[in-house]
Scaffold this motif. Structure first.
Motif, PDB file in Angstrom:
ATOM      1  N   GLU A 246     -49.126  59.565 -24.773  1.00  0.00           N
ATOM      2  CA  GLU A 246     -48.980  59.584 -23.318  1.00  0.00           C
ATOM      3  C   GLU A 246     -47.557  59.957 -22.900  1.00  0.00           C
ATOM      4  N   ALA A 247     -46.556  59.304 -23.473  1.00  0.00           N
ATOM      5  CA  ALA A 247     -45.170  59.581 -23.089  1.00  0.00           C
ATOM      6  C   ALA A 247     -44.743  60.972 -23.530  1.00  0.00           C
ATOM      7  N   TRP A 248     -45.255  61.432 -24.684  1.00  0.00           N
ATOM      8  CA  TRP A 248     -44.930  62.778 -25.163  1.00  0.00           C
ATOM      9  C   TRP A 248     -45.498  63.832 -24.219  1.00  0.00           C
ATOM     10  N   ASP A 249     -46.727  63.652 -23.781  1.00  0.00           N
ATOM     11  CA  ASP A 249     -47.340  64.593 -22.840  1.00  0.00           C
ATOM     12  C   ASP A 249     -46.615  64.577 -21.500  1.00  0.00           C
ATOM     13  N   GLU A 250     -46.179  63.391 -21.088  1.00  0.00           N
ATOM     14  CA  GLU A 250     -45.423  63.292 -19.838  1.00  0.00           C
ATOM     15  C   GLU A 250     -44.106  64.039 -19.956  1.00  0.00           C
ATOM     16  N   LEU A 251     -43.454  63.934 -21.109  1.00  0.00           N
ATOM     17  CA  LEU A 251     -42.203  64.652 -21.345  1.00  0.00           C
ATOM     18  C   LEU A 251     -42.436  66.153 -21.305  1.00  0.00           C
ATOM     19  N   ARG A 252     -43.487  66.611 -21.948  1.00  0.00           N
ATOM     20  CA  ARG A 252     -43.793  68.043 -21.937  1.00  0.00           C
ATOM     21  C   ARG A 252     -44.011  68.542 -20.508  1.00  0.00           C
ATOM     22  N   HIS A 253     -44.788  67.797 -19.721  1.00  0.00           N
ATOM     23  CA  HIS A 253     -45.051  68.188 -18.344  1.00  0.00           C
ATOM     24  C   HIS A 253     -43.743  68.223 -17.543  1.00  0.00           C
ATOM     25  N   PHE A 254     -42.907  67.221 -17.739  1.00  0.00           N
ATOM     26  CA  PHE A 254     -41.641  67.132 -17.009  1.00  0.00           C
ATOM     27  C   PHE A 254     -40.741  68.316 -17.340  1.00  0.00           C
ATOM     28  N   VAL A 255     -40.641  68.654 -18.615  1.00  0.00           N
ATOM     29  CA  VAL A 255     -39.779  69.758 -19.032  1.00  0.00           C
ATOM     30  C   VAL A 255     -40.297  71.083 -18.491  1.00  0.00           C
ATOM     31  N   THR A 256     -41.599  71.256 -18.499  1.00  0.00           N
ATOM     32  CA  THR A 256     -42.209  72.507 -18.059  1.00  0.00           C
ATOM     33  C   THR A 256     -42.028  72.739 -16.566  1.00  0.00           C
ATOM     34  N   LYS A 257     -42.067  71.671 -15.782  1.00  0.00           N
ATOM     35  CA  LYS A 257     -42.103  71.793 -14.322  1.00  0.00           C
ATOM     36  C   LYS A 257     -40.767  71.554 -13.629  1.00  0.00           C
ATOM     37  N   THR A 258     -39.693  71.343 -14.385  1.00  0.00           N
ATOM     38  CA  THR A 258     -38.453  70.860 -13.778  1.00  0.00           C
ATOM     39  C   THR A 258     -37.302  71.839 -13.973  1.00  0.00           C
ATOM     40  N   ASP A 259     -36.451  71.945 -12.949  1.00  0.00           N
ATOM     41  CA  ASP A 259     -35.238  72.757 -13.006  1.00  0.00           C
ATOM     42  C   ASP A 259     -34.069  71.854 -13.405  1.00  0.00           C
ATOM     43  N   PHE A 260     -33.523  72.069 -14.598  1.00  0.00           N
ATOM     44  CA  PHE A 260     -32.493  71.168 -15.093  1.00  0.00           C
ATOM     45  C   PHE A 260     -31.082  71.622 -14.758  1.00  0.00           C
TER      46      PHE A 260
ATOM     47  N   ASN B 167     -30.298  71.202 -11.850  1.00  0.00           N
ATOM     48  CA  ASN B 167     -30.128  70.151 -10.851  1.00  0.00           C
ATOM     49  C   ASN B 167     -29.647  68.870 -11.528  1.00  0.00           C
ATOM     50  N   ASP B 168     -28.581  68.250 -10.983  1.00  0.00           N
ATOM     51  CA  ASP B 168     -27.984  67.061 -11.604  1.00  0.00           C
ATOM     52  C   ASP B 168     -28.960  65.902 -11.699  1.00  0.00           C
ATOM     53  N   ASP B 169     -29.735  65.674 -10.658  1.00  0.00           N
ATOM     54  CA  ASP B 169     -30.671  64.547 -10.660  1.00  0.00           C
ATOM     55  C   ASP B 169     -31.744  64.727 -11.736  1.00  0.00           C
ATOM     56  N   ASN B 170     -32.221  65.955 -11.878  1.00  0.00           N
ATOM     57  CA  ASN B 170     -33.243  66.214 -12.885  1.00  0.00           C
ATOM     58  C   ASN B 170     -32.677  66.077 -14.304  1.00  0.00           C
ATOM     59  N   TYR B 171     -31.431  66.520 -14.465  1.00  0.00           N
ATOM     60  CA  TYR B 171     -30.770  66.365 -15.764  1.00  0.00           C
ATOM     61  C   TYR B 171     -30.621  64.877 -16.101  1.00  0.00           C
ATOM     62  N   GLU B 172     -30.250  64.079 -15.142  1.00  0.00           N
ATOM     63  CA  GLU B 172     -30.119  62.644 -15.359  1.00  0.00           C
ATOM     64  C   GLU B 172     -31.479  62.016 -15.682  1.00  0.00           C
ATOM     65  N   ALA B 173     -32.512  62.481 -15.013  1.00  0.00           N
ATOM     66  CA  ALA B 173     -33.861  61.956 -15.289  1.00  0.00           C
ATOM     67  C   ALA B 173     -34.284  62.289 -16.717  1.00  0.00           C
ATOM     68  N   LEU B 174     -33.932  63.480 -17.194  1.00  0.00           N
ATOM     69  CA  LEU B 174     -34.266  63.841 -18.571  1.00  0.00           C
ATOM     70  C   LEU B 174     -33.487  62.979 -19.563  1.00  0.00           C
TER      71      LEU B 174
ATOM     72  N   LEU C 248     -32.034  72.322 -21.229  1.00  0.00           N
ATOM     73  CA  LEU C 248     -30.751  71.633 -21.122  1.00  0.00           C
ATOM     74  C   LEU C 248     -29.592  72.617 -20.966  1.00  0.00           C
ATOM     75  N   ILE C 249     -29.658  73.733 -21.670  1.00  0.00           N
ATOM     76  CA  ILE C 249     -28.580  74.709 -21.627  1.00  0.00           C
ATOM     77  C   ILE C 249     -28.404  75.288 -20.224  1.00  0.00           C
ATOM     78  N   ASN C 250     -29.414  75.138 -19.377  1.00  0.00           N
ATOM     79  CA  ASN C 250     -29.284  75.594 -17.983  1.00  0.00           C
ATOM     80  C   ASN C 250     -28.354  74.716 -17.165  1.00  0.00           C
ATOM     81  N   HIS C 251     -27.995  73.545 -17.702  1.00  0.00           N
ATOM     82  CA  HIS C 251     -27.133  72.628 -16.959  1.00  0.00           C
ATOM     83  C   HIS C 251     -25.686  72.789 -17.425  1.00  0.00           C
ATOM     84  N   SER C 252     -24.779  73.056 -16.493  1.00  0.00           N
ATOM     85  CA  SER C 252     -23.394  73.374 -16.851  1.00  0.00           C
ATOM     86  C   SER C 252     -22.714  72.221 -17.587  1.00  0.00           C
ATOM     87  N   GLN C 253     -22.985  70.999 -17.174  1.00  0.00           N
ATOM     88  CA  GLN C 253     -22.385  69.848 -17.846  1.00  0.00           C
ATOM     89  C   GLN C 253     -22.852  69.757 -19.298  1.00  0.00           C
TER      90      GLN C 253
END
Length: 294
Positions: A102-116, A118-125, A216-221
């Motif tokens: 369940e958590a692995w599938d949630e991670l996959r969905h999150f990574v696929t649908k999210t722009d990293f 963005n600082d908030d999304n990077y923190e969520a990851l 992750l590489i999309n995030h400057s930090q």
């Protein structure tokens, strides 16, 4: 079983062990040590890794050759190193070894649908995965050119219910300059750009590990952090000196028994020494050639 079986392990007793034949990298065409050296380097980077040593397997007094004894990466392994608890464990092919997906599938969905970017999304990851662990995991596999990865040969685990995912090296026989006899003129070697290899698509496109890193590489930090970690590890665990230390430690541990194995099968031990020289050559040159993403 006592800790003397695997002296490098941080635990003293084992419920289960694996006898690895290192089939792609074993006698009479390989070095036998590539996989264990890579796991040892990852451990030196501060990551959890399956430690190993060596034995001669005998079945009904029949010598079956040198095998790599390693810790089996299951719930007992994680509990022994990380403390008691329940764990989700996923491996190659997204096979569930423990817990649920369940958590692995949630991670996959999150990574696929999210722009990293963005600082908030990077923190969520960063609340879902252990950033330091994933970073060291990617660095060791890219620097040492484990090219039968990340679509293959991986483990991921997390403590239930809300632990962060960590990633563990496994079956890295195609690293450290290995030339698979069936791959012909495949682009392997110290001058190969491992980032281009990872980003080449094809079978690698569906790898969540690959997509995590590219996100992750999309995030400057993170880009700054990643390059900092590359520099740190290249001057320590992934330095030529440290890689050579592991190469020579394992080479010396199996040399005598491999000589017996080669003689019994009418093989020339120089074939093995040539493979060790190839691993040494890779260790001398790969760290300095390892490229950083812009």
């Amino acid at each position: 079983m006592g800790g003397w079986i695997i002296p490098e392990a941080k635990v003293k007793n084992f419920d289960q062990l694996v006898l690895r034949a290192s089939s792609n990298d074993r006698a009479f065409h390989g070095s036998s040590i590539r996989d264990q050296v890579i796991r040892d380097c990852h451990a030196d980077m501060g990551a959890l890794a399956s430690r190993g040593s060596w034995c001669v397997l005998q079945v009904n007094s029949d010598n079956r050759g040198v095998y790599n004894i390693t810790e089996r990466m299951n719930e007992d392994f994680l509990a022994s190193h990380l403390g008691p608890g329940e764990f989700d464990i996923i491996k190659t092919g997204e096979t569930i070894l423990s817990g649920s997906r369940e958590a692995w599938d949630e991670l996959r969905h999150f990574v696929t649908k999210t722009d990293f970017s963005n600082d908030d999304n990077y923190e969520a990851l960063s609340q879902r995965i252990d950033i330091e662990n994933l970073t060291s995991y990617v660095i060791v596999n890219l620097c040492l050119q484990n090219f039968d990865w990340p679509h293959n040969n991986w483990y991921a685990a997390r403590r239930v219910p809300d632990g962060k995912w960590i990633f563990l090296c496994w079956d890295s026989e195609w690293g450290l300059g290995y030339q698979h006899p069936g791959l012909g003129d495949a682009p392997y070697g110290i001058d190969v750009d491992p980032y281009a290899f990872m980003d080449s698509g094809g079978a690698y496109s569906n790898s969540l590990i690959r997509n995590l890193f590219l996100a992750l590489i999309n995030h400057s930090q993170y880009r700054e952090y990643y390059q900092q970690e590359v520099r740190k590890h290249l001057s320590g665990p992934l330095s030529t000196k440290n890689i050579m230390r592991h190469i020579h430690r394992h080479r010396d541990a199996i040399a005598h028994d491999l000589e017996i194995e080669y003689v019994e099968h009418g093989q020339n031990l120089e074939r093995w020494h040539d493979q060790i020289k190839e691993v040494e050559y890779f260790a001398r040159h790969s760290p300095s050639n390892f490229q950083k993403p812009v």
